[in-house]
Motif scaffolding. Structure first.
Motif: not given
Length: 212
Positions: A64-69, A76-82, A91-96
């Motif tokens: 699964a995936m999620a795009e943070l807005a 704050v935003k980012g993309n993670v993958t479950f 869960v892995k990804g990056a947030i800025s």
């Protein structure tokens, strides 16, 4: 005496002629039953055209995936993958866009709804087993509990953590994280305050979706 021989010869000749003139008997072979190969041929063709049978493993999408807005007023935003790693959701990804050298609560929430400007539409923590909030490394804890994320000096955070062991991806039951919300909070989770860990406001929101 000659007359008897002559008559006997004539009788024998007549019998011979009759036998010669009788048409020869012919035997008609019994027809061999035709083998109906059409159904077998049709079945073989159908088998060749049919798609391969799918197993339950193939039906279930375990990524699964999620795009943070950002929520209103935040960056704050980012993309993670479950994914499932060694039988556990990871869960892995990056947030800025975080404050430099800061720590933040990071949770799966019960609703995949980011429509509210402050992210409140995502509801509370995802908690299908109705447990108390806590650290995912101990019990009890919510199904949506994830370790805090930590930003570096540039305000970027790398996400690489296990999620609660009682949740899944794509199985379609109450413990499935697909369709749920994902929230980055303003403050760190203290792993004890009920039911939120005192993690503060919501800086970013996402809907967790099945990966294509």
């Amino acid at each position: 005496m000659r007359l008897i021989h002559t008559a006997l010869f004539a009788a024998v000749a007549a019998v011979g002629l009759t036998a010669c003139n009788k048409p020869a008997e012919t035997t008609t072979p019994e027809p061999t039953p035709a083998t109906d190969t059409a159904p077998a041929a049709d079945a073989a063709a159908a088998a060749n055209d049919a798609p391969p049978a799918m197993t339950s493993e193939a039906h279930a999408n375990h990524t699964a995936m999620a795009e943070l807005a950002p929520t209103q007023g935040n960056n704050v935003k980012g993309n993670v993958t479950f994914s499932v790693v060694d039988g556990k959701v990871h869960v892995k990804g990056a947030i800025s866009g975080l404050k430099p050298n800061s720590e933040h609560g990071f949770h799966i929430h019960e609703k995949g709804d980011c429509s509210a400007p402050n992210g409140d539409s995502a509801g509370g923590h995802f908690n299908p087993s109705k447990e108390d909030h806590g650290n995912v490394a101990t019990t009890p804890h919510h199904g949506g509990d994830i370790p805090n994320i930590k930003a570096d000096a540039q305000g970027n955070a790398v996400v690489d953590a296990d999620v609660s062991t009682n949740v899944n991806i794509g199985e379609g039951n109450d413990f499935d994280i697909i369709g749920r919300g994902l929230i980055v909070h303003a403050d760190p989770d203290d792993y004890k305050t009920q039911p939120t860990g005192n993690a503060g406001a919501r800086l970013a929101c996402a809907v967790i979706k099945a990966a294509p």
